[in-house]
Design an enzyme around this catalytic site. Structure first.
Site, PDB file in Angstrom:
ATOM      1  N   GLN A   4       0.054  -7.436   0.267  1.00 15.64           N
ATOM      2  CA  GLN A   4       0.423  -6.166  -0.361  1.00 15.64           C
ATOM      3  C   GLN A   4       1.726  -6.291  -1.148  1.00 15.64           C
ATOM      4  OE1 GLN A   4      -1.563  -3.705  -0.624  1.00 15.64           O
ATOM      5  NE2 GLN A   4      -3.051  -4.074   1.000  1.00 15.64           N
ATOM      6  N   LYS A  46      -6.775  -8.192  -4.968  1.00 16.18           N
ATOM      7  CA  LYS A  46      -5.859  -7.045  -4.949  1.00 16.18           C
ATOM      8  C   LYS A  46      -4.903  -7.079  -6.132  1.00 16.18           C
ATOM      9  CE  LYS A  46      -5.785  -6.916   0.115  1.00 16.18           C
ATOM     10  NZ  LYS A  46      -6.486  -5.709   0.540  1.00 16.18           N
ATOM     11  N   CYS A  49      -7.737  -1.770   9.104  1.00 15.51           N
ATOM     12  CA  CYS A  49      -7.564  -3.073   9.772  1.00 15.51           C
ATOM     13  C   CYS A  49      -6.189  -3.179  10.428  1.00 15.51           C
ATOM     14  CB  CYS A  49      -7.776  -4.239   8.816  1.00 15.51           C
ATOM     15  SG  CYS A  49      -9.364  -4.226   8.006  1.00 15.51           S
TER      16      CYS A  49
HETATM   17  N1  PMP Z   1      -3.030  -8.530   4.991  1.00 19.10           N
HETATM   18  C1  PMP Z   1      -2.821  -7.329   4.442  1.00 19.10           C
HETATM   19  C2  PMP Z   1      -1.474  -6.687   4.590  1.00 19.10           C
HETATM   20  C3  PMP Z   1      -3.850  -6.703   3.747  1.00 19.10           C
HETATM   21  O1  PMP Z   1      -3.642  -5.487   3.208  1.00 19.10           O
HETATM   22  C4  PMP Z   1      -5.109  -7.347   3.627  1.00 19.10           C
HETATM   23  C5  PMP Z   1      -6.248  -6.699   2.877  1.00 19.10           C
HETATM   24  N2  PMP Z   1      -6.571  -5.402   3.303  1.00 19.10           N
HETATM   25  C6  PMP Z   1      -5.269  -8.598   4.221  1.00 19.10           C
HETATM   26  C7  PMP Z   1      -4.201  -9.161   4.880  1.00 19.10           C
HETATM   27  C8  PMP Z   1      -6.552  -9.346   4.162  1.00 19.10           C
HETATM   28  O2  PMP Z   1      -6.960  -9.600   2.857  1.00 19.10           O
HETATM   29  P1  PMP Z   1      -8.428 -10.134   2.588  1.00 19.10           P
HETATM   30  O3  PMP Z   1      -9.361  -9.166   3.237  1.00 19.10           O
HETATM   31  O4  PMP Z   1      -8.533 -10.135   1.103  1.00 19.10           O
HETATM   32  O5  PMP Z   1      -8.530 -11.491   3.187  1.00 19.10           O
END
Ligand code: PMP
Length: 417
Positions: A209, A232, A372
Site C-alpha cells: 500500500q 495496485k 484480509c
Molecule cells: N499487503 C497489503 C498491505 C495489502 O493491501 C495486500 C493486498 N490487499 C497484500 C499484502 C497482498 O497483495 P496481493 O494479494 O496482491 O498478493
C-alpha cells in the site's frame, strides 16, 4: 494535482469512463486493485504483438528483444525503489514474495547463520494484512521459532512503548506493513529498523500500500526485504516484486525449483544460478513485467511526491467527511500518523455488505469485509468495515458522492431498522 490534471489522467483510464447501475462509476477501490491506463495496456499489447518470445533462451531476434525488454523492466523497478538491478526478483504478487522469503529462510540448513530455530523469534504487528502474517506464522511453525507481535492501540497506532521488550536479541526478523490497508496510516518504519539493527534482526517491509502511493526508497528505509504487487499500481495482475538485499538473496536457497534457475543439472542434483534468477523458476510473467515498467513510467512522469500529496488531501477529506456523518466510525480516525487516501469505516447498525450494495447501486465501488486483516478488525472491536480508497485519478467529486450516498444509507437503514 490540479483538477485539470486529474481530468486529463482520467482520460487515460478506459475503465473509469463507464457507467455502473445507471451512474457514472466512482471507483473508490484502488487499494484492492487499481485501474489501468492505456499506456500500460498498450505496452503489454505491443510486446505481445511484436516481441513475444521466451526470454533468456532462444537464439532468435525476438527472444533477444524480449529478454532486453524484460531485463529493462527489472532495472526500471530497481530505479523506482532505489535498489540494484539484481536485487529485484519477479514474483506473481506480494503474497508470493512474502512466501518466497519465508520458505527460503525456512529451508536453510540448521546451523547456517540465517537459519531459524527454537528460541528464535519473529516479530510482526497487529495491523498486518494476512499476507504479511500467515507466511511468518507458518515459518515459525516449521522451524520451532516463536511469533510475537507489536500491539496497536484503539486508534490502530503501533504501541512502541514496549518495543524494546518485544524486539530483543532473540528477534531474527521483523515483518511490518509500510502502510496499513485498513487504516491507511504510514507505519513508523525508522523506529522499527533502528531497533532491528540494534539486535541484528532482519526487516521485511510489506510495501503493497506504499509503493503505489508514496515515494519508496528501500535503501533510505534501510530494510532487508520489501515486496509489493503490480496490480495496485496501474499494472496488470500476475506480477509482483520482491526486493532483497543482495548479500541476503545470495545466501538464500531457492523456494521453487525447475527450469531457468540452474547452471548444471545431473540426474542426482542441481546447481543454481545466482539471484535473482535463482528465485525465478519457470516461465516468467514477461508481458506483465513490461507493463509494470510502463506503469512506473506513468507514475514517475507525474511524480510520486505529487501523487502522495493529492492522496493525502483526499485521505484527510475522507476522514473528515465520513467522520461528520452520524453513526459513522472511521477506523483510526484520531491517529496522528500520516495517511494515504484510504478510510475504512463502520455505520452503526448496518452491515458493511449492505452498505456496499447500497453504494454499488449508486455506481460507487468500495470494498467491504475484513480486508484480509481479521486480527486488526477484532482489536478495533468489529468484524467488518467498508473501505474507500483513492488514487491519482480520484476526484473530490467522487468523494462527495460517497458522503452523500453514505448519508443516504444512514437515513435509509435507520428508517428500516
Ligand atoms: N499487503 C497489503 C498491505 C495489502 O493491501 C495486500 C493486498 N490487499 C497484500 C499484502 C497482498 O497483495 P496481493 O494479494 O496482491 O498478493
Amino acid at each position: 494535482l490540479t483538477d485539470d490534471e486529474v481530468a486529463a489522467f482520467r482520460r487515460d483510464f478506459p475503465a473509469l469512463a463507464q457507467s455502473v447501475n445507471g451512474h457514472p462509476l466512482a471507483y473508490l477501490d484502488s487499494a484492492a486493485t487499481s485501474e489501468k491506463p492505456v499506456q500500460v495496456l498498450d505496452a503489454e499489447r505491443t510486446y505481445l504483438e511484436h516481441q513475444n518470445a521466451a526470454v533468456h533462451r532462444g537464439a532468435h531476434t525476438l527472444a533477444a528483444e524480449a529478454t532486453e525488454l524484460f531485463e529493462h523492466a527489472r532495472s526500471r523497478v530497481a530505479r523506482f525503489i532505489g535498489a540494484l538491478d539484481d536485487e529485484v526478483v519477479w514474483t506473481s504478487n506480494a503474497t508470493a514474495a512474502a512466501n518466497l522469503v519465508a520458505y527460503s529462510l525456512g529451508n536453510l540448513p540448521a546451523g547456517s547463520p540465517l537459519a531459524f530455530g527454537s528460541g528464535d523469534e519473529i516479530v510482526v504487528t497487529e495491523l498486518e494484512h494476512h499476507a504479511n502474517l500467515i507466511p511468518w506464522q507458518q515459518l515459525a511453525a516449521r522451524t520451532g521459532a516463536t511469533l510475537r507481535y507489536i500491539p496497536i492501540d484503539d486508534q490502530g497506532e503501533l504501541r512502541l512503548d514496549d518495543l524494546d521488550s518485544i524486539v530483543t536479541e532473540r528477534t531474527r526478523l521483523i515483518a511490518v506493513a509500510h502502510v496499513s490497508n485498513v487504516l491507511g496510516a504510514v507505519t513508523p518504519i525508522a523506529e522499527l529498523v533502528r531497533r532491528g539493527r540494534q539486535v541484528g534482526a532482519l526487516v521485511a517491509l510489506d510495501a503493497c500500500q506504499s509503493a503505489p502511493h508514496l515515494p519508496l526508497d528501500v535503501k533510505a528505509l534501510d530494510v532487508d526485504f520489501a515486496f509489493f504487487s503490480g496490480h495496485k499500481m496501474l499494472a496488470p495482475t500476475g506480477i509482483g516484486v520482491l526486493y532483497g538485499r543482495r548479500a541476503l538473496l545470495d545466501a538464500m536457497p531457492p523456494f521453487l525449483t525447475g527450469g531457468s534457475m540452474i547452471t548444471t543439472v545431473t540426474m542426482e542434483s542441481a546447481e543454481f544460478l545466482p539471484a535473482p534468477q535463482r528465485f525465478e523458476a519457470g516461465t516468467q510473467p514477461v508481458s506483465q513485467a513490461i507493463a509494470l515498467a510502463a506503469a512506473i513510467d506513468y507514475l514517475d512522469a507525474i511524480g510520486m511526491p505529487r501523487i502522495a500529496l493529492h492522496e493525502a488531501e483526499l485521505g484527510a477529506a475522507l476522514v473528515a467527511g465520513l467522520g461528520a456523518i452520524p453513526g459513522i466510525r472511521v477506523l483510526g480516525a484520531d491517529s496522528s500518523a500520516p495517511r494515504v487516501g484510504l478510510a475504512a469505516f463502520t455505520l452503526d447498525g448496518v452491515h458493511a455488505h449492505d452498505l456496499g450494495q447500497f453504494l454499488d447501486d449508486r455506481g460507487i465501488a468500495v470494498r467491504v469485509g475484513h480486508h484480509c486483516a481479521q486480527p486488526l478488525h477484532r482489536r478495533l472491536g468489529t468484524t467488518a468495515s467498508t473501505r474507500a480508497s483513492t488514487y491519482l485519478y480520484t476526484t473530490r467529486d467522487e468523494i462527495d458522492r460517497l458522503f452523500e450516498a453514505v448519508e443516504g444509507a444512514a437515513a435509509f437503514f435507520g428508517a428500516h431498522t
